[in-house]
Scaffold this active site. Sequence first.
Site, short mmCIF file in Angstrom:
data_model
loop_
_atom_site.label_atom_id
_atom_site.label_comp_id
_atom_site.label_asym_id
_atom_site.label_seq_id
_atom_site.Cartn_x
_atom_site.Cartn_y
_atom_site.Cartn_z
N HIS A 131 0.81 -1.22 0.00
CA HIS A 131 0.00 0.00 0.00
C HIS A 131 0.85 1.27 0.00
O HIS A 131 0.33 2.36 -0.27
CB HIS A 131 -0.98 0.00 1.19
CG HIS A 131 -0.36 0.25 2.53
ND1 HIS A 131 -0.05 -0.76 3.41
CD2 HIS A 131 0.01 1.40 3.15
CE1 HIS A 131 0.47 -0.25 4.51
NE2 HIS A 131 0.52 1.06 4.37
N ASP A 161 0.09 -7.66 1.39
CA ASP A 161 0.51 -6.26 1.50
C ASP A 161 2.04 -6.12 1.52
O ASP A 161 2.59 -5.35 2.29
CB ASP A 161 -0.10 -5.60 2.75
CG ASP A 161 -0.02 -4.08 2.69
OD1 ASP A 161 0.14 -3.53 1.58
OD2 ASP A 161 -0.09 -3.43 3.75
N GLY A 233 3.35 6.08 8.48
CA GLY A 233 4.70 6.36 8.01
C GLY A 233 5.66 5.24 8.39
O GLY A 233 6.72 5.09 7.78
N ASN A 234 5.30 4.45 9.42
CA ASN A 234 6.11 3.28 9.78
C ASN A 234 5.89 2.12 8.82
O ASN A 234 6.65 1.15 8.81
CB ASN A 234 5.74 2.78 11.19
CG ASN A 234 6.50 3.51 12.29
OD1 ASN A 234 5.92 4.25 13.06
ND2 ASN A 234 7.81 3.30 12.34
N SER A 235 4.80 2.18 8.04
CA SER A 235 4.45 1.07 7.16
C SER A 235 5.62 0.66 6.28
O SER A 235 6.21 1.48 5.58
CB SER A 235 3.27 1.46 6.27
OG SER A 235 2.10 1.60 7.03
N LEU A 287 -7.07 -24.86 -4.35
CA LEU A 287 -7.80 -26.11 -4.19
C LEU A 287 -9.19 -26.03 -4.82
O LEU A 287 -9.66 -26.98 -5.42
CB LEU A 287 -7.91 -26.45 -2.71
CG LEU A 287 -8.36 -27.85 -2.33
CD1 LEU A 287 -7.40 -28.90 -2.87
CD2 LEU A 287 -8.46 -27.97 -0.80
N GLY A 288 -9.83 -24.87 -4.68
CA GLY A 288 -11.16 -24.68 -5.27
C GLY A 288 -12.30 -25.07 -4.36
O GLY A 288 -13.25 -25.73 -4.79
#
Length: 487
Positions: A131, A161, A233-235, A287-288
């Site tokens: 992100h 992410d 901001g740490n992301s 796997l479905g």
Amino acid sequence: MTRTKAVSRQVILHRATMLPILTVTLMAFFILTFYGPARAAWNDGANTPLSFKDLAEKASPAVVNIRTVKTMKGGGRVFRHFSPGPWGDNDPRKEFFERFFGPQQQQEYKQRSLGSGFIVSSDGYIVTNNHVVEDADEIRVILKDGKEYDATIEGRDSNTDLALIKIKSGDSLPNLPLGNSDHLNVGEWVVAIGSPFGLEQTVTAGIISAKGRVIGSGPYDDFLQTDASINPGNSGGPLLNMNGEVVGINTAIIASGQGIGFAIPVNMAKGIIDQLKQHGEVVRGWLGVQIQDLTEELREYYNVKDKKGALVLEVIKGDPADKAGIKAKDVISEVNGKPIESVRDLTRTIAEIPVGETAAVKVIRGGKEKMIKVHIAKREDQKASAQSSMDKTDDDLGLRVTEITPEMVSRYQLPENEGVIITQISPDSKAMQAGLQVGDVIKEINHREIKTQKDYEDALTAAESSKEISMFVRRQNAGFIVIKIRR
């Protein structure tokens, strides 16, 4: 004689005065002898560090600040300068401006954002959050020494992410080693480094508060929870153990929570980073099936009280599970010898199996175990996004049901195309007291399969002498549940 008594009294007083001093001295001796080394060990950096200075100095050069620019579309040339009001898209001001200024075309504007990351190889590969860089037109990386570089996206994975970007510096860059998040214990010290609110190279410390957290962000939720301060901001920044190894990638916070942050375990990230580096994307096994966790009621209903696993809600036609013979209401208890305890276990286990390989899937069907060989396919994100008759009222239970028709399936987007659906429940009826709801699809009654209205009526007739009826139903957004009704 008097003098002798006086001297004796002084000696006694002197000894009495010395006694507490001697006691304190002996106590201090024992504390220094036995407690001193223990306290030194307690503060040797492995348990309660006296300082994070050395760790921060060693790790910080490999932590970067990431600044991005994204092109966004907003309101018209006049309207977009007003902040959103309580009306949302129906804001009456929009009509006012369009009446006097004409139709307001969507204008593009630049949105700038901040994030963090860390270098994982000397040739410039950097790990961050998806992100942080998703849809970015420009990505600028700033090192601790102030040098700035343009970065390119090497690969992204929205499901976890994670993203891998790269810079070209021409120099050998400092980088952080990846640790082992499986070895982490709740209560261990960790350090987070990043750029919260644009404040570069901020170091915070805390402990691992919990492991295996599911916060509803995706199918692979398995977060580390920490009270080390993590803010916007740490992301993408690293979560480090006391050896300076990356054990997590800081990702999320609870807006209303104090001291609650989440990081992606590095063991989950390792394989993803490798795939992004080699292929630019992540390929996962598929796997479905649609699945849910087993509740105590479902275990009792299927007579698998001492077993754990994932209940198959639906098998997607034409997908691997369907071709192999897995059926709805099977309980998947093992894959390639690995016990399956939950939906999360099954999802992660299948995802890690290379596409094209054959997996040994153990299921419990009708109380008996069965081994099924499944040819694993590639997971596609779009796959992962699950005759009519008159209504019939049962006066005893207080239910009104109708048989599901193709029109109902299409109109109401029902997850089932056969069975009977509850359309009405009488107030204070046995059905309402038991917890049945309008919209529940009745699949079984006392283990008798219900596909038609007649199946439903026959099952109730057969259960007339029973003091308790077990209804196996499928509820929208809840999966399969068992409802017990006492007559």
